[in-house]
Write an enzyme that holds these catalytic residues in place. Structure first.
Site, PDB file in Angstrom:
ATOM      1  N   ASP A 191       0.848  -1.192   0.000  1.00 19.34           N
ATOM      2  CA  ASP A 191       0.000   0.000   0.000  1.00 19.34           C
ATOM      3  C   ASP A 191       0.885   1.244   0.000  1.00 19.34           C
ATOM      4  O   ASP A 191       1.975   1.227  -0.567  1.00 19.34           O
ATOM      5  CB  ASP A 191      -0.932  -0.050   1.219  1.00 19.34           C
ATOM      6  CG  ASP A 191      -2.275   0.610   0.964  1.00 19.34           C
ATOM      7  OD1 ASP A 191      -2.301   1.837   0.780  1.00 19.34           O
ATOM      8  OD2 ASP A 191      -3.292  -0.096   0.956  1.00 19.34           O
TER       9      ASP A 191
ATOM     10  N   HIS B 222      -3.935   6.065   3.252  1.00 20.91           N
ATOM     11  CA  HIS B 222      -4.631   4.842   2.885  1.00 20.91           C
ATOM     12  C   HIS B 222      -4.032   3.610   3.558  1.00 20.91           C
ATOM     13  O   HIS B 222      -4.751   2.790   4.151  1.00 20.91           O
ATOM     14  CB  HIS B 222      -4.589   4.709   1.356  1.00 20.91           C
ATOM     15  CG  HIS B 222      -5.453   3.632   0.797  1.00 20.91           C
ATOM     16  ND1 HIS B 222      -5.026   2.327   0.677  1.00 20.91           N
ATOM     17  CD2 HIS B 222      -6.715   3.662   0.289  1.00 20.91           C
ATOM     18  CE1 HIS B 222      -5.990   1.606   0.120  1.00 20.91           C
ATOM     19  NE2 HIS B 222      -7.026   2.392  -0.118  1.00 20.91           N
TER      20      HIS B 222
ATOM     21  N   ASN C 199     -13.779  -0.170  -7.316  1.00 22.10           N
ATOM     22  CA  ASN C 199     -14.870   0.769  -7.051  1.00 22.10           C
ATOM     23  C   ASN C 199     -15.419   1.410  -8.324  1.00 22.10           C
ATOM     24  O   ASN C 199     -15.849   2.554  -8.306  1.00 22.10           O
ATOM     25  CB  ASN C 199     -14.391   1.897  -6.124  1.00 22.10           C
ATOM     26  CG  ASN C 199     -14.061   1.414  -4.732  1.00 22.10           C
ATOM     27  OD1 ASN C 199     -14.272   0.253  -4.404  1.00 22.10           O
ATOM     28  ND2 ASN C 199     -13.522   2.289  -3.927  1.00 22.10           N
TER      29      ASN C 199
ATOM     30  N   SER D 123     -11.509  -0.874  -0.840  1.00 22.48           N
ATOM     31  CA  SER D 123     -10.223  -0.828  -0.132  1.00 22.48           C
ATOM     32  C   SER D 123     -10.404  -1.049   1.356  1.00 22.48           C
ATOM     33  O   SER D 123      -9.490  -1.531   2.037  1.00 22.48           O
ATOM     34  CB  SER D 123      -9.555   0.543  -0.319  1.00 22.48           C
ATOM     35  OG  SER D 123      -8.959   0.660  -1.574  1.00 22.48           O
TER      36      SER D 123
END
Length: 325
Positions: A51, A88, A185, A252
């Site tokens: 990430d 994130h 998404n 996520s």
């Protein structure tokens, strides 16, 4: 591949707060606290989070980090600098394994350990080479006590089917590492239409779609034939940089619920079977713990994660008794 880029799957920030004092709703919904004791809170299992990095000083995360590495050009490309300059990665890591420390939030597996592999820059993008190198690093990594990675979590994606990335994922799975990936998404709210993002559309990964806290299908969640299951992905509270907390929405946020559930399942199942389970066996134990919500299989896969098998057995026995009578 250097001209091709992978990016964070788009997500939205609903709220950022200074303090939190709760086991987040999503953690409760998947019934993690109900099996914490018998699964030893996920202790001894390492999850590699590929990430944007991690806030190494966050009070809910600093005791969970077993190591990390930077594969990006951020921080002058220093491989030892894997701080999160986006937010994130810290949020994802908290959902997986934030410590149960009577403050802040708790993760699904609050005693599991995080190997933070920074393969995305502060703006949320990265080269496919960085992702591939991070996957291979996770496979080969060994900890100070010869720990090895059992789970990889990737809440990222792109429109390109990159064979080299696919091969790296296949290699990880062959090495008995469960690879958990956000479905994407790009959803249009219609179950009839399919949206594909990679690596979420690969058969070998555990592809996770998102539902709201009232178990409605999130309108943004991708639907396609490789969805494995769904988890909370709307207004998920977790850790955030600078010792903060935030509510974020996206697949996520759903994927780390599953990545955090696997250490619990691995500990519980390997204790029961008294041996190490293969990746396929771990996957089977995960899918045993799903409940259909009534959506199409291309939307929810096998259903919503419910970790407490004893509850399912009790429901089965109750139905069986009523049928006989």
């Amino acid at each position: 591949m250097r001209d091709k880029q992978v990016k964070l799957i788009p997500y939205t920030i609903q709220q950022v707060v200074e303090h939190a004092d709760e086991i987040p709703e999503g953690i409760r919904l998947v019934q993690a606290p109900e099996i914490w004791e018998e699964s030893n809170h996920g202790a001894g299992i390492v999850v590699a989070v590929i990430d944007t990095g991690i806030d190494t000083n966050h009070p809910d995360l600093r005791d969970r980090i077993i190591g990390g590495r930077n594969f990006t050009t951020d921080f002058q490309g220093n491989p030892d600098a894997f701080e999160d300059n986006n937010g994130h990665g810290t949020h994802v890591s908290g959902t997986i394994a934030a410590s149960l420390n009577q403050q802040g939030v708790a993760g699904v597996a609050p005693s599991a350990q995080i190997l933070s592999l920074k393969a995305l820059t502060g703006d949320g993008s990265g080269n496919y080479d960085w992702i591939i190198n991070a996957i291979n690093f996770a496979v080969d990594w060994r900890g100070p006590q010869e720990e090895r990675v059992r789970v990889i979590c990737m809440s990222l994606g792109g429109p390109s089917d990159v064979p080299e990335m696919h091969q790296a994922i296949q290699h990880a799975v062959q090495k008995n590492i469960s690879v958990v990936v956000a479905a994407g998404n790009e959803g249009d709210g219609e179950e009839e239409t399919f949206e594909y993002a990679y690596p979420g559309a690969y058969n070998e990964v555990i592809s996770v779609g998102a539902v709201s806290m009232d178990l409605k299908l999130a309108p943004f969640t991708n639907t396609h034939t490789e969805i494995d299951l769904v988890a909370p992905g709307v207004e998920v509270m977790s850790t955030y940089p600078d010792n903060k907390y935030a509510k974020l929405s996206g697949t996520s946020m759903a994927a780390p619920h599953i990545a955090g559930a696997l250490p619990l399942i691995i500990n519980l199942s390997e204790n029961e079977f008294n041996r190490t389970l293969s990746e396929a066996e771990v996957y089977a134990q995960l899918i045993r713990r799903t409940v259909p919500l009534g959506f199409r299989k291309s939307s929810e896969g096998n259903g919503f994660l419910k970790l407490n098998l004893l509850e399912k057995v009790a429901e089965f026995n109750e139905k069986g008794t009523s049928t006989i009578s």
